[in-house]
Design a protein around this motif. Structure first.
Motif, PDB file in Angstrom:
ATOM      1  N   SER A   1     -16.273 -26.490  -5.867  1.00 62.39           N
ATOM      2  CA  SER A   1     -16.502 -25.165  -5.288  1.00 62.39           C
ATOM      3  C   SER A   1     -16.524 -24.092  -6.373  1.00 62.39           C
ATOM      4  O   SER A   1     -16.048 -24.288  -7.479  1.00 62.39           O
ATOM      5  N   ASP A   2     -17.091 -22.951  -6.022  1.00 63.84           N
ATOM      6  CA  ASP A   2     -17.149 -21.827  -6.949  1.00 63.84           C
ATOM      7  C   ASP A   2     -15.752 -21.264  -7.158  1.00 63.84           C
ATOM      8  O   ASP A   2     -14.938 -21.230  -6.229  1.00 63.84           O
ATOM      9  N   PRO A   3     -15.450 -20.777  -8.369  1.00 67.39           N
ATOM     10  CA  PRO A   3     -14.127 -20.193  -8.614  1.00 67.39           C
ATOM     11  C   PRO A   3     -13.949 -18.890  -7.838  1.00 67.39           C
ATOM     12  O   PRO A   3     -14.925 -18.180  -7.573  1.00 67.39           O
ATOM     13  N   VAL A   4     -12.723 -18.604  -7.476  1.00 71.09           N
ATOM     14  CA  VAL A   4     -12.380 -17.349  -6.811  1.00 71.09           C
ATOM     15  C   VAL A   4     -11.255 -16.686  -7.588  1.00 71.09           C
ATOM     16  O   VAL A   4     -10.467 -17.343  -8.255  1.00 71.09           O
ATOM     17  N   SER A   5     -11.153 -15.387  -7.467  1.00 65.40           N
ATOM     18  CA  SER A   5     -10.096 -14.636  -8.150  1.00 65.40           C
ATOM     19  C   SER A   5      -8.765 -14.822  -7.426  1.00 65.40           C
ATOM     20  O   SER A   5      -8.706 -15.406  -6.341  1.00 65.40           O
ATOM     21  N   ALA A   6      -7.719 -14.300  -8.002  1.00 65.61           N
ATOM     22  CA  ALA A   6      -6.362 -14.497  -7.484  1.00 65.61           C
ATOM     23  C   ALA A   6      -6.217 -14.090  -6.026  1.00 65.61           C
ATOM     24  O   ALA A   6      -5.565 -14.777  -5.245  1.00 65.61           O
ATOM     25  N   MET A   7      -6.800 -12.978  -5.625  1.00 64.27           N
ATOM     26  CA  MET A   7      -6.673 -12.493  -4.240  1.00 64.27           C
ATOM     27  C   MET A   7      -8.030 -12.392  -3.541  1.00 64.27           C
ATOM     28  O   MET A   7      -8.156 -11.721  -2.523  1.00 64.27           O
ATOM     29  N   ASN A   8      -9.041 -13.032  -4.111  1.00 63.47           N
ATOM     30  CA  ASN A   8     -10.356 -13.164  -3.496  1.00 63.47           C
ATOM     31  C   ASN A   8     -10.931 -11.826  -3.014  1.00 63.47           C
ATOM     32  O   ASN A   8     -11.444 -11.715  -1.902  1.00 63.47           O
ATOM     33  N   GLY A   9     -10.823 -10.799  -3.851  1.00 57.27           N
ATOM     34  CA  GLY A   9     -11.442  -9.501  -3.558  1.00 57.27           C
ATOM     35  C   GLY A   9     -10.651  -8.567  -2.660  1.00 57.27           C
ATOM     36  O   GLY A   9     -11.175  -7.567  -2.193  1.00 57.27           O
ATOM     37  N   ALA A  10      -9.371  -8.848  -2.433  1.00 58.13           N
ATOM     38  CA  ALA A  10      -8.549  -8.013  -1.545  1.00 58.13           C
ATOM     39  C   ALA A  10      -8.466  -6.571  -2.069  1.00 58.13           C
ATOM     40  O   ALA A  10      -8.484  -6.328  -3.271  1.00 58.13           O
ATOM     41  N   LYS A  11      -8.362  -5.618  -1.112  1.00 58.37           N
ATOM     42  CA  LYS A  11      -8.253  -4.192  -1.447  1.00 58.37           C
ATOM     43  C   LYS A  11      -7.267  -3.529  -0.494  1.00 58.37           C
ATOM     44  O   LYS A  11      -7.145  -3.929   0.662  1.00 58.37           O
ATOM     45  N   PHE A  12      -6.592  -2.490  -0.989  1.00 58.04           N
ATOM     46  CA  PHE A  12      -5.683  -1.692  -0.171  1.00 58.04           C
ATOM     47  C   PHE A  12      -5.793  -0.253  -0.630  1.00 58.04           C
ATOM     48  O   PHE A  12      -5.886   0.030  -1.824  1.00 58.04           O
ATOM     49  N   SER A  13      -5.755   0.685   0.302  1.00 56.57           N
ATOM     50  CA  SER A  13      -5.806   2.096  -0.046  1.00 56.57           C
ATOM     51  C   SER A  13      -4.613   2.807   0.575  1.00 56.57           C
ATOM     52  O   SER A  13      -4.371   2.703   1.777  1.00 56.57           O
ATOM     53  N   GLY A  14      -3.851   3.502  -0.253  1.00 53.98           N
ATOM     54  CA  GLY A  14      -2.696   4.271   0.181  1.00 53.98           C
ATOM     55  C   GLY A  14      -2.494   5.413  -0.790  1.00 53.98           C
ATOM     56  O   GLY A  14      -3.411   6.192  -1.045  1.00 53.98           O
ATOM     57  N   LEU A  15      -1.296   5.504  -1.388  1.00 51.13           N
ATOM     58  CA  LEU A  15      -1.051   6.524  -2.415  1.00 51.13           C
ATOM     59  C   LEU A  15      -1.978   6.315  -3.605  1.00 51.13           C
ATOM     60  O   LEU A  15      -2.265   7.243  -4.355  1.00 51.13           O
ATOM     61  N   ALA A  16      -2.385   5.064  -3.783  1.00 53.61           N
ATOM     62  CA  ALA A  16      -3.341   4.676  -4.817  1.00 53.61           C
ATOM     63  C   ALA A  16      -4.178   3.532  -4.253  1.00 53.61           C
ATOM     64  O   ALA A  16      -3.826   2.954  -3.224  1.00 53.61           O
ATOM     65  N   GLN A  17      -5.273   3.231  -4.920  1.00 51.88           N
ATOM     66  CA  GLN A  17      -6.113   2.126  -4.497  1.00 51.88           C
ATOM     67  C   GLN A  17      -5.747   0.895  -5.311  1.00 51.88           C
ATOM     68  O   GLN A  17      -5.720   0.938  -6.547  1.00 51.88           O
ATOM     69  N   VAL A  18      -5.478  -0.208  -4.616  1.00 50.54           N
ATOM     70  CA  VAL A  18      -5.138  -1.491  -5.228  1.00 50.54           C
ATOM     71  C   VAL A  18      -6.309  -2.426  -4.964  1.00 50.54           C
ATOM     72  O   VAL A  18      -6.719  -2.584  -3.813  1.00 50.54           O
ATOM     73  N   GLU A  19      -6.854  -3.023  -6.022  1.00 49.17           N
ATOM     74  CA  GLU A  19      -7.996  -3.922  -5.856  1.00 49.17           C
ATOM     75  C   GLU A  19      -7.831  -5.160  -6.730  1.00 49.17           C
ATOM     76  O   GLU A  19      -7.430  -5.059  -7.888  1.00 49.17           O
ATOM     77  N   ASP A  20      -8.169  -6.308  -6.159  1.00 54.21           N
ATOM     78  CA  ASP A  20      -8.338  -7.518  -6.952  1.00 54.21           C
ATOM     79  C   ASP A  20      -9.584  -7.264  -7.803  1.00 54.21           C
ATOM     80  O   ASP A  20     -10.649  -6.935  -7.274  1.00 54.21           O
ATOM     81  N   SER A  21      -9.465  -7.372  -9.109  1.00 50.80           N
ATOM     82  CA  SER A  21     -10.582  -7.044  -9.998  1.00 50.80           C
ATOM     83  C   SER A  21     -11.658  -8.114 -10.064  1.00 50.80           C
ATOM     84  O   SER A  21     -12.694  -7.898 -10.680  1.00 50.80           O
ATOM     85  N   GLY A  22     -11.416  -9.263  -9.465  1.00 50.80           N
ATOM     86  CA  GLY A  22     -12.395 -10.336  -9.543  1.00 50.80           C
ATOM     87  C   GLY A  22     -12.168 -11.205 -10.758  1.00 50.80           C
ATOM     88  O   GLY A  22     -11.150 -11.107 -11.452  1.00 50.80           O
ATOM     89  N   LEU A  23     -13.107 -12.072 -11.019  1.00 52.19           N
ATOM     90  CA  LEU A  23     -12.983 -13.020 -12.126  1.00 52.19           C
ATOM     91  C   LEU A  23     -13.128 -12.304 -13.463  1.00 52.19           C
ATOM     92  O   LEU A  23     -14.055 -11.512 -13.651  1.00 52.19           O
ATOM     93  N   GLN A  24     -12.217 -12.584 -14.366  1.00 51.57           N
ATOM     94  CA  GLN A  24     -12.226 -11.968 -15.696  1.00 51.57           C
ATOM     95  C   GLN A  24     -12.038 -13.066 -16.729  1.00 51.57           C
ATOM     96  O   GLN A  24     -11.075 -13.825 -16.664  1.00 51.57           O
TER      97      GLN A  24
END
Length: 190
Positions: free
Chosen positions: A2-25
């Motif tokens: 299968s294709d590789p996925v990042s640690a949180m597979n693109g998860a995002k959250f918005s609150g006091l700041a925006q938290v994003e899984d940056s993807g494959l690096q």
């Protein structure tokens, strides 16, 4: 396979700041003599960036280089090119005391941005996150609550966080909890 996925597979959250899984690096741990001209040339060829000084990150269009210790760097390259870059480094550093290892799939990378980003990190890291103390280009290895992590601040005001992939879910949840709108402390902004 299968294709590789990042640690949180693109998860995002918005609150006091925006938290994003940056993807494959693509990430390469490179050990050797950081003062060697051959070593510096190999790093520049692989990333487009210069070898940074202690506690700094050097970023370029092609990638970047973070200072990890007196004989270790973390090279940031496109994920699809990491194996070729390791081979290039190994060839360029023949005869040098050096080691290049692909650690891409062993790491998780997150982006934290927005006005509350400094406050979010200040809640969970023993680091002075004030704008006077932590500036763009600085790189810090530290603890994020119970786990090891590292981060830097780019010129656009976003933090980039690297952790072990095995604790990626923990770090993501920790960042989201610290960024929850009802958790505002108001000590740091910007």
């Amino acid at each position: 396979m299968s294709d590789p996925v990042s640690a949180m597979n693109g998860a995002k959250f918005s609150g006091l700041a925006q938290v994003e899984d940056s993807g494959l690096q693509g990430m390469i741990t490179l050990r050797g003599d950081l003062a060697s001209a051959t070593f510096k040339a190999a790093v520049k060829a692989a990333t487009g960036a210069e070898v940074p000084t202690s506690g700094q990150v050097s970023l370029a269009e092609q990638g970047g280089v973070a200072w990890m210790s007196p004989d270790e760097l973390l090279l940031l390259v496109p994920y699809a090119e990491v194996e070729a870059k390791v081979a290039e480094l190994s060839e360029a550093l023949k005869g040098e005391h050096a080691l290049a290892v692909n650690v891409s799939d062993a790491r998780g990378v997150f982006r934290l941005s927005g006005d509350g980003a400094r406050e979010v990190l200040a809640k969970i890291c023993p680091v002075d996150m004030s704008a006077e103390a932590f500036k763009p280009g600085q790189f810090r290895r530290t603890r994020m609550a119970q786990v090891a992590a590292a981060f830097w601040l780019d010129n656009n005001g976003a933090f980039h966080i690297v952790c072990f992939r095995s604790v990626g879910g923990y770090v993501y949840n920790l960042l989201c909890t610290a960024a929850h709108p009802q958790s505002k402390v108001g000590a740091l902004t910007g």
